[in-house]
Design a protein around this motif. Structure first.
Motif, PDB file in Angstrom:
ATOM      1  N   VAL A 159     -18.092   5.758   0.746  1.00  0.00           N
ATOM      2  CA  VAL A 159     -18.364   4.595  -0.116  1.00  0.00           C
ATOM      3  C   VAL A 159     -17.116   4.237  -0.927  1.00  0.00           C
ATOM      4  CG1 VAL A 159     -20.835   5.153  -0.305  1.00  0.00           C
ATOM      5  CG2 VAL A 159     -19.307   5.803  -2.164  1.00  0.00           C
ATOM      6  N   LEU A 160     -16.275   5.243  -1.182  1.00  0.00           N
ATOM      7  CA  LEU A 160     -15.064   4.992  -1.981  1.00  0.00           C
ATOM      8  C   LEU A 160     -14.059   4.158  -1.207  1.00  0.00           C
ATOM      9  CD1 LEU A 160     -14.615   8.579  -3.487  1.00  0.00           C
ATOM     10  CD2 LEU A 160     -15.661   6.598  -4.580  1.00  0.00           C
ATOM     11  N   ASN A 161     -14.359   3.923   0.056  1.00  0.00           N
ATOM     12  CA  ASN A 161     -13.467   3.124   0.898  1.00  0.00           C
ATOM     13  C   ASN A 161     -13.791   1.645   0.875  1.00  0.00           C
ATOM     14  OD1 ASN A 161     -11.405   3.910   3.110  1.00  0.00           O
ATOM     15  ND2 ASN A 161     -12.496   5.756   2.465  1.00  0.00           N
ATOM     16  N   PHE A 162     -14.747   1.242   0.054  1.00  0.00           N
ATOM     17  CA  PHE A 162     -15.088  -0.192   0.007  1.00  0.00           C
ATOM     18  C   PHE A 162     -13.816  -1.002  -0.307  1.00  0.00           C
ATOM     19  CE2 PHE A 162     -16.534  -3.963  -2.420  1.00  0.00           C
ATOM     20  CZ  PHE A 162     -17.246  -4.576  -1.405  1.00  0.00           C
ATOM     21  N   GLY A 163     -13.538  -1.989   0.520  1.00  0.00           N
ATOM     22  CA  GLY A 163     -12.352  -2.846   0.318  1.00  0.00           C
ATOM     23  C   GLY A 163     -11.070  -2.266   0.880  1.00  0.00           C
ATOM     24  N   HIS A 164     -11.126  -1.000   1.339  1.00  0.00           N
ATOM     25  CA  HIS A 164      -9.887  -0.325   1.762  1.00  0.00           C
ATOM     26  C   HIS A 164      -9.544  -0.543   3.232  1.00  0.00           C
ATOM     27  CE1 HIS A 164     -10.220   1.467  -2.159  1.00  0.00           C
ATOM     28  NE2 HIS A 164      -9.135   2.194  -1.991  1.00  0.00           N
ATOM     29  N   THR A 165     -10.496  -0.955   4.067  1.00  0.00           N
ATOM     30  CA  THR A 165     -10.192  -1.074   5.500  1.00  0.00           C
ATOM     31  C   THR A 165      -9.193  -2.214   5.710  1.00  0.00           C
ATOM     32  OG1 THR A 165     -12.465  -0.379   5.834  1.00  0.00           O
ATOM     33  CG2 THR A 165     -11.288  -1.141   7.783  1.00  0.00           C
ATOM     34  N   ILE A 166      -9.552  -3.382   5.197  1.00  0.00           N
ATOM     35  CA  ILE A 166      -8.594  -4.492   5.261  1.00  0.00           C
ATOM     36  C   ILE A 166      -7.510  -4.288   4.191  1.00  0.00           C
ATOM     37  CG2 ILE A 166      -8.331  -6.999   4.950  1.00  0.00           C
ATOM     38  CD1 ILE A 166     -11.055  -7.336   6.341  1.00  0.00           C
ATOM     39  N   GLY A 167      -7.887  -3.702   3.047  1.00  0.00           N
ATOM     40  CA  GLY A 167      -6.918  -3.492   1.956  1.00  0.00           C
ATOM     41  C   GLY A 167      -5.728  -2.647   2.380  1.00  0.00           C
ATOM     42  N   HIS A 168      -5.990  -1.509   3.034  1.00  0.00           N
ATOM     43  CA  HIS A 168      -4.874  -0.646   3.466  1.00  0.00           C
ATOM     44  C   HIS A 168      -4.000  -1.356   4.499  1.00  0.00           C
ATOM     45  CE1 HIS A 168      -6.400   3.598   2.186  1.00  0.00           C
ATOM     46  NE2 HIS A 168      -5.435   3.182   1.394  1.00  0.00           N
ATOM     47  N   ALA A 169      -4.654  -2.107   5.417  1.00  0.00           N
ATOM     48  CA  ALA A 169      -3.873  -2.820   6.443  1.00  0.00           C
ATOM     49  C   ALA A 169      -2.975  -3.862   5.765  1.00  0.00           C
ATOM     50  CB  ALA A 169      -4.819  -3.487   7.444  1.00  0.00           C
ATOM     51  N   LEU A 170      -3.525  -4.562   4.781  1.00  0.00           N
ATOM     52  CA  LEU A 170      -2.741  -5.590   4.079  1.00  0.00           C
ATOM     53  C   LEU A 170      -1.599  -4.953   3.275  1.00  0.00           C
ATOM     54  CD1 LEU A 170      -2.477  -8.595   3.359  1.00  0.00           C
ATOM     55  CD2 LEU A 170      -4.130  -8.242   1.510  1.00  0.00           C
ATOM     56  N   GLU A 171      -1.896  -3.814   2.669  1.00  0.00           N
ATOM     57  CA  GLU A 171      -0.856  -3.113   1.901  1.00  0.00           C
ATOM     58  C   GLU A 171       0.291  -2.717   2.829  1.00  0.00           C
ATOM     59  OE1 GLU A 171      -2.395   0.368  -0.048  1.00  0.00           O
ATOM     60  OE2 GLU A 171      -0.532   0.735  -1.157  1.00  0.00           O
ATOM     61  N   PRO A 200      -1.226 -15.038   0.586  1.00  0.00           N
ATOM     62  CA  PRO A 200      -1.503 -15.886   1.751  1.00  0.00           C
ATOM     63  C   PRO A 200      -1.538 -15.086   3.055  1.00  0.00           C
ATOM     64  CG  PRO A 200       0.724 -16.250   0.911  1.00  0.00           C
ATOM     65  CD  PRO A 200       0.097 -15.238   0.013  1.00  0.00           C
ATOM     66  N   ILE A 201      -2.643 -15.179   3.791  1.00  0.00           N
ATOM     67  CA  ILE A 201      -2.748 -14.472   5.079  1.00  0.00           C
ATOM     68  C   ILE A 201      -2.763 -15.521   6.192  1.00  0.00           C
ATOM     69  CG2 ILE A 201      -4.115 -12.865   6.481  1.00  0.00           C
ATOM     70  CD1 ILE A 201      -5.231 -11.676   3.935  1.00  0.00           C
ATOM     71  N   ASP A 202      -1.603 -15.719   6.839  1.00  0.00           N
ATOM     72  CA  ASP A 202      -1.553 -16.721   7.909  1.00  0.00           C
ATOM     73  C   ASP A 202      -2.000 -16.080   9.235  1.00  0.00           C
ATOM     74  OD1 ASP A 202       0.542 -15.194   8.790  1.00  0.00           O
ATOM     75  OD2 ASP A 202       2.110 -16.599   8.182  1.00  0.00           O
ATOM     76  N   GLN A 203      -1.978 -16.889  10.318  1.00  0.00           N
ATOM     77  CA  GLN A 203      -2.514 -16.424  11.592  1.00  0.00           C
ATOM     78  C   GLN A 203      -1.805 -15.161  12.091  1.00  0.00           C
ATOM     79  OE1 GLN A 203      -5.348 -17.748  12.629  1.00  0.00           O
ATOM     80  NE2 GLN A 203      -5.345 -16.120  14.176  1.00  0.00           N
ATOM     81  N   SER A 204      -0.458 -15.111  11.943  1.00  0.00           N
ATOM     82  CA  SER A 204       0.242 -13.940  12.502  1.00  0.00           C
ATOM     83  C   SER A 204      -0.048 -12.702  11.657  1.00  0.00           C
ATOM     84  CB  SER A 204       1.745 -14.201  12.641  1.00  0.00           C
ATOM     85  OG  SER A 204       2.355 -14.157  11.383  1.00  0.00           O
ATOM     86  N   CYS A 205      -0.163 -12.914  10.341  1.00  0.00           N
ATOM     87  CA  CYS A 205      -0.524 -11.781   9.470  1.00  0.00           C
ATOM     88  C   CYS A 205      -1.929 -11.292   9.828  1.00  0.00           C
ATOM     89  CB  CYS A 205      -0.431 -12.214   8.010  1.00  0.00           C
ATOM     90  SG  CYS A 205      -1.008 -10.993   6.833  1.00  0.00           S
ATOM     91  N   LYS A 206      -2.852 -12.244  10.058  1.00  0.00           N
ATOM     92  CA  LYS A 206      -4.236 -11.877  10.381  1.00  0.00           C
ATOM     93  C   LYS A 206      -4.281 -11.004  11.648  1.00  0.00           C
ATOM     94  CE  LYS A 206      -7.853 -15.004  10.430  1.00  0.00           C
ATOM     95  NZ  LYS A 206      -8.717 -16.002  11.120  1.00  0.00           N
ATOM     96  N   SER A 207      -3.568 -11.419  12.699  1.00  0.00           N
ATOM     97  CA  SER A 207      -3.590 -10.612  13.931  1.00  0.00           C
ATOM     98  C   SER A 207      -2.990  -9.237  13.681  1.00  0.00           C
ATOM     99  CB  SER A 207      -2.763 -11.261  15.043  1.00  0.00           C
ATOM    100  OG  SER A 207      -3.028 -12.601  15.098  1.00  0.00           O
ATOM    101  N   ALA A 208      -1.906  -9.218  12.879  1.00  0.00           N
ATOM    102  CA  ALA A 208      -1.276  -7.917  12.593  1.00  0.00           C
ATOM    103  C   ALA A 208      -2.233  -7.012  11.823  1.00  0.00           C
ATOM    104  CB  ALA A 208       0.012  -8.137  11.793  1.00  0.00           C
ATOM    105  N   LEU A 209      -2.993  -7.600  10.892  1.00  0.00           N
ATOM    106  CA  LEU A 209      -3.933  -6.781  10.095  1.00  0.00           C
ATOM    107  C   LEU A 209      -4.986  -6.145  10.988  1.00  0.00           C
ATOM    108  CD1 LEU A 209      -4.648  -8.879   6.857  1.00  0.00           C
ATOM    109  CD2 LEU A 209      -2.907  -7.164   7.284  1.00  0.00           C
ATOM    110  N   ILE A 210      -5.522  -6.965  11.918  1.00  0.00           N
ATOM    111  CA  ILE A 210      -6.576  -6.434  12.800  1.00  0.00           C
ATOM    112  C   ILE A 210      -5.995  -5.301  13.648  1.00  0.00           C
ATOM    113  CG2 ILE A 210      -8.136  -7.021  14.719  1.00  0.00           C
ATOM    114  CD1 ILE A 210      -8.512  -9.783  13.306  1.00  0.00           C
ATOM    115  N   ASP A 211      -4.749  -5.453  14.059  1.00  0.00           N
ATOM    116  CA  ASP A 211      -4.096  -4.404  14.829  1.00  0.00           C
ATOM    117  C   ASP A 211      -3.893  -3.134  13.972  1.00  0.00           C
ATOM    118  OD1 ASP A 211      -3.029  -3.715  17.313  1.00  0.00           O
ATOM    119  OD2 ASP A 211      -1.011  -3.775  16.439  1.00  0.00           O
TER     120      ASP A 211
END
Ligand code: GLY
Length: 368
Positions: free
Chosen positions: A247-259, A313-324
């Motif tokens: 539960v302590l990971n709430f926000g961290h899945t996308i958060g860590h990728a963005l960081e 700002p999360i543009d299209q290339s950033c978005k694909s990189a985050l999912i990766d």
């Protein structure tokens, strides 16, 4: 248990001393450890060496004479290279299995110092004296230690519990505003996942208002104590993160990728809490899609966080990189992205599999 500090709680066997008098407990605790002659070493970064160490040494005669090992501030120090350098420093200084490492700093210092302690001579004792809001309410409690691999966060580490944690809120007066703001993201996370009452209280006080309250203001104290108690409660029940601790990971899945992405691409990388703030907005949208959170609540989370944190700002290339990048998340399993979401404030739901189009939709919600 030593009754010096106003509030003491234990997580597993680790006492956590909290309050303005927490530093007064340090020497008594160290004496109770009956340390041998091998010595005490303090790990600090350049900021905490300058701004926090003098106060600590004023309160602790035993630490006044200790050798100080220092590192540069920032995530780049949380590496195997720095750990190796510190292991070598300990070796040439004659540190042995009875030595103690004192981690004085934010999350980088407590994660790295715990990692160094876990590995040195197969494990020496350490204590944490966290100096940032983020470390006081989260990183320094619960025995997780780690280093990054390149820019990928926390990929290698051990569970190795501190012998004690000393939380002196006065250290927060030395923090720059962006670091303090970053820490509030973890308090928002604690409220959303652990305490609906705290969340509804937070809603009445925007982050910008909380930032300027004195550290001894009752609301600031309640928020810090509430978050610490929640962290301790969760870590006690599920120290090795088999279930509940996720539960302590709430926000961290996308958060860590963005960081990680911003560490790789930005001249001013996002702080951990800033990235988690963005991750929580995305997780609110996913919660509305997947785990029963109301639309009104998802919007409320978004508007509260957006008012306190600058939009990245999360543009299209950033978005694909985050999912990766999300494939490196430790909750991922068999190539599936698994999230901690909410059914409502205070009602977290773990292990929710989210597909790439859903994650993409969550990032669109954040961008709107
Ligand atoms: N910071 C998340 C945890 O300690 O589990």
């Amino acid at each position: 248990m030593i009754k010096v500090s106003s509030r003491i709680i234990t997580v597993d066997r680790t006492p956590v001393f909290m309050g303005q008098d927490a530093l007064l407990a340090v020497d008594k605790f160290l004496q109770s450890m009956h340390l041998g002659k091998e010595g005490i070493y303090i790990l600090a970064d350049k900021n905490t060496r300058q701004h926090c160490l003098p106060l600590l040494q004023k309160h602790s005669g035993l630490l006044a004479g200790a050798r100080v090992l220092d590192i540069d501030g920032g995530e780049d120090s949380k590496s195997l290279l720095t750990a190796e350098r510190l292991w070598n420093d300990l070796l040439v200084s004659g540190a042995g299995r009875e030595s103690l490492l004192v981690n004085l700093g934010g999350g980088v210092v407590s994660d790295l110092g715990g990692f160094v302690a876990a590995g040195y001579k197969r494990g020496i004792s350490y204590i944490n004296i966290p100096t940032t809001l983020l470390a006081q309410c989260d990183a320094a409690i619960g025995g997780k230690t780690s280093v990054n691999m390149g820019k990928l966060k926390n990929q290698v580490g051990f569970f190795h519990a501190a012998r004690a944690v000393f939380i002196h809120p006065g250290f927060l007066n030395t923090l720059p505003e962006d670091q303090l703001r970053s820490g509030f993201a973890e308090i928002i996370k604690s409220a959303l996942t652990g305490d609906a009452g705290l969340w509804h209280r937070l809603l009445k006080h925007p982050v910008n208002e909380l930032l300027v309250l004195p550290v001894d203001h009752p609301l600031r104290q309640d928020l810090l104590t509430g978050a610490i108690r929640f962290k301790i409660g969760v870590a006690m029940k599920d120290y090795r993160e088999k279930n509940l601790r996720k539960v302590l990971n709430f926000g961290h899945t996308i958060g860590h990728a963005l960081e990680t992405w911003s560490l790789m691409n930005s001249g001013r990388p996002l702080l951990h809490g800033e990235a988690v703030a963005a991750g929580m907005i995305c997780a609110a949208w996913l919660s509305q899609q997947k785990s029963g959170l109301s639309i009104a609540c998802a919007e409320e989370i978004k508007s509260y966080i957006s008012a306190g944190f600058t939009r990245y700002p999360i543009d299209q290339s950033c978005k694909s990189a985050l999912i990766d990048l999300m494939k490196y998340d430790k909750k991922s399993c068999n190539g599936l992205h698994r999230f901690t979401l909410l059914a409502g404030p205070g009602f977290p739901v773990i292990n929710v599999v989210c597909l790439e189009p859903e994650i993409s939709g969550a990032i669109d919600f954040y961008n709107r």
